[in-house]
Each structure stands twice: as structure tokens, then as C-alpha cells.
Design a protein around this motif. Sequence first.
Motif, PDB file in Angstrom:
ATOM      1  N   ALA A   1       2.859   5.137  -8.832  1.00  0.00           N
ATOM      2  CA  ALA A   1       2.006   6.079  -9.566  1.00  0.00           C
ATOM      3  C   ALA A   1       2.736   7.392  -9.800  1.00  0.00           C
ATOM      4  CB  ALA A   1       0.715   6.313  -8.786  1.00  0.00           C
TER       5      ALA A   1
ATOM      6  N   VAL B   1      -5.632  -1.292  -3.424  1.00  0.00           N
ATOM      7  CA  VAL B   1      -4.836  -0.354  -4.220  1.00  0.00           C
ATOM      8  C   VAL B   1      -5.723   0.364  -5.228  1.00  0.00           C
ATOM      9  CG1 VAL B   1      -2.992  -0.175  -5.936  1.00  0.00           C
ATOM     10  CG2 VAL B   1      -2.679  -1.622  -3.916  1.00  0.00           C
ATOM     11  N   GLU B   2      -6.669  -0.367  -5.795  1.00  0.00           N
ATOM     12  CA  GLU B   2      -7.573   0.231  -6.781  1.00  0.00           C
ATOM     13  C   GLU B   2      -8.384   1.379  -6.189  1.00  0.00           C
ATOM     14  OE1 GLU B   2      -7.748  -0.171  -9.864  1.00  0.00           O
ATOM     15  OE2 GLU B   2      -7.177  -2.202 -10.455  1.00  0.00           O
TER      16      GLU B   2
ATOM     17  N   LEU C   1      -7.204   3.558  -3.985  1.00  0.00           N
ATOM     18  CA  LEU C   1      -6.340   4.671  -3.607  1.00  0.00           C
ATOM     19  C   LEU C   1      -6.514   5.842  -4.568  1.00  0.00           C
ATOM     20  CD1 LEU C   1      -3.010   2.767  -2.775  1.00  0.00           C
ATOM     21  CD2 LEU C   1      -4.701   3.666  -1.155  1.00  0.00           C
TER      22      LEU C   1
ATOM     23  N   ALA D   1       2.372   1.588  -3.817  1.00  0.00           N
ATOM     24  CA  ALA D   1       1.469   1.969  -4.910  1.00  0.00           C
ATOM     25  C   ALA D   1       1.542   3.454  -5.270  1.00  0.00           C
ATOM     26  CB  ALA D   1       0.038   1.567  -4.551  1.00  0.00           C
ATOM     27  N   PRO D   2       1.453   4.381  -4.307  1.00  0.00           N
ATOM     28  CA  PRO D   2       1.552   5.803  -4.683  1.00  0.00           C
ATOM     29  C   PRO D   2       2.910   6.171  -5.276  1.00  0.00           C
ATOM     30  CG  PRO D   2       0.611   5.557  -2.478  1.00  0.00           C
ATOM     31  CD  PRO D   2       1.157   4.225  -2.866  1.00  0.00           C
TER      32      PRO D   2
ATOM     33  N   LEU E   1       0.829  -1.209   0.000  1.00  0.00           N
ATOM     34  CA  LEU E   1       0.000   0.000   0.000  1.00  0.00           C
ATOM     35  C   LEU E   1       0.864   1.259   0.000  1.00  0.00           C
ATOM     36  CD1 LEU E   1      -2.805  -1.107   2.496  1.00  0.00           C
ATOM     37  CD2 LEU E   1      -2.903  -0.984  -0.006  1.00  0.00           C
TER      38      LEU E   1
ATOM     39  N   ARG F   1      -3.086   5.790  -7.773  1.00  0.00           N
ATOM     40  CA  ARG F   1      -2.875   4.366  -8.014  1.00  0.00           C
ATOM     41  C   ARG F   1      -2.188   4.156  -9.361  1.00  0.00           C
ATOM     42  NH1 ARG F   1      -8.289   5.465  -8.555  1.00  0.00           N
ATOM     43  NH2 ARG F   1      -9.249   4.974 -10.567  1.00  0.00           N
TER      44      ARG F   1
END
Length: 300
Positions: A173, A225-226, A228, A169-170, A166, A231
Motif C-alpha cells: 500500500a 487484509v481488507e 487493515l 500488505a502495508p 499481513l 491496504r
Amino acid sequence: MSLLVGVDTGRRSSAALALAAQLANSLDTDLIVAAVIASAWPPMRGNVEHEWRVHNRDAADVVLEHAATVLGDQVQARYVVHESASSRRGLLELAESEQPAVLVLGSAATGQHGRIALGAVSEALLRACPVPIAIAPVGYRGRVASHITRLTAAYGGSEAAEELVLGAAPIAARAGGTLRLASFAVRPDAEFGILARIGARSEDPVLREWAARIRAHASEILDEVEDLAARPELEDVAIGIGESWAEAIEDIGWRDGDLLMIGSSGVNPLAWVFVGSHGMKIVRNAPVPVIVVPRSVSWA
């Protein structure tokens, strides 16, 4: 936010600089390039100590000039000479004072080309540093102007591993790259000598069950994650199995622009980078740069 990269005053640190530049480009941040030189201990006689300090400072200036040449105008960087009792202590002091998002290091010069080789300083820092540590493989030659294009998060099914994903993920992105979850397994007979020479097929049902559980757990995390706000594009979960750690890690496939992220040991009560035995094996056998993140630390 800045990244701190340590350069060796005894040799050029092109691999560490290349990785640091890639990370800086990917995270849109600047670099602190640091050369740590030893303070005089024990105290020397006046002229001798002065000459010794001048020699150390000159060596630091040489490697920092080389770093400036390597980085050119691709990355905004600040160059620092820091005096301390040892390289390890000096980098820890800088990590404390500068509060970088990541400390970037190179591998030991004597390691296998294309693999991460830990020296005395890097191994000690992995057990004591309060910030994430990124390590470049021996001979790493990423382009200074390039970016990280895929972030692979090592996932073992634990709560700490979920936190790692988690947090990753950012970052993926922000870098404009993809995110992949990966788990690795070494066949029991290959690693421990159990059922030796009976053949790999004897434990395949166990490995299949393990892989199915990992994929199911990973799928639940990817659903989170989807949701966030930031993402990345997600890739399929990768499962690597082999007769050795190197083979298992190679099994999932790698490409230029890859970065592998692993979390620190969940049993460590302190907010330091502390890598457990399996994590250390992954670090040593990774064919791409690795970043090790302390539990509960957001690295960017």
C-alpha cells in the motif's frame, strides 16, 4: 528508516543499486551505500600495509563514485567505506550499527542471467543477518527512478506465512502497488523420481486438492487484509505448478516492477534470515528480485 546496499569493490554493482533505488523510491526513504574493505590481517610491515590499505581505499572510492553516478539525484544517499575482517562480517556490523529496514545485495557474477545467484557472502548472510535481505537477479536493470508496482508474497499455508502476508500488505500500500499471494508446487514424480514416466495426470487430483486448500486459506487472510487501515489493491491468488521449481515459479507470470517476498524458515528459533530448503529453491529460481524476511520482523 534507511536501506543499506552493499557494493562490491571488485566490480560494478549496477543491479543491486537499481533494486535499492526502486525500493527507496517505493518506501520514500534514503540509502546507505557501503563498500566493505578488508582490514590488514595478519599485520604487515609498515610500508606494505600502508600501500595495501591505500589500494583498498582507492578501490572503494571508485565503486562508490560509480554508485553516485548511477543513482544521480534520484535517491538521497550516504556513501560509506567500512573496514572489517570480511565482507560478510562488515555487512553484519553495518546492519547492527545502522539498523536498516533492508539490506540489498546483488547476485554472484557467474550466475544465469535473469536469475538470482547466491555467492559465498550472500548465502552466509541469508543464514545470519538480523534484517530482511533483498537480492537482485543477475543483470537486473530496473530503472533508478522507477517503483515496485506489485508485491508477491509466497504463501505456504503456515502461521509464519500468514504473518508475512499481513506484514506485506502495508508495504504494498505504501508503495502504491498491488499485493498478490502465490504458492508453488513441483510435481512429485518430477522432483523425486516417484511414478516416473507414468505421467503428470496421476497426481493431478492431489495437486487440485492442495490448490483448493491454499486458495481457501489465502482467501481468509485476504479478508483480514481488507480490514487493515493501510491496504493495497489485491490481486487473485496465484498457484504455480511445474515439472521443476523454475517452471512452477514462471507459471504464475511476472512483469517489470515485481518483487517476490518470502519468509524465513519457521523452524529457526532465532530472529535471523534463515531460508529453508523450499525457500532457497524459490530464491534461486525467481526471475524477479526477492526479499527474504525474518519471522516476526517488520521490515519497513
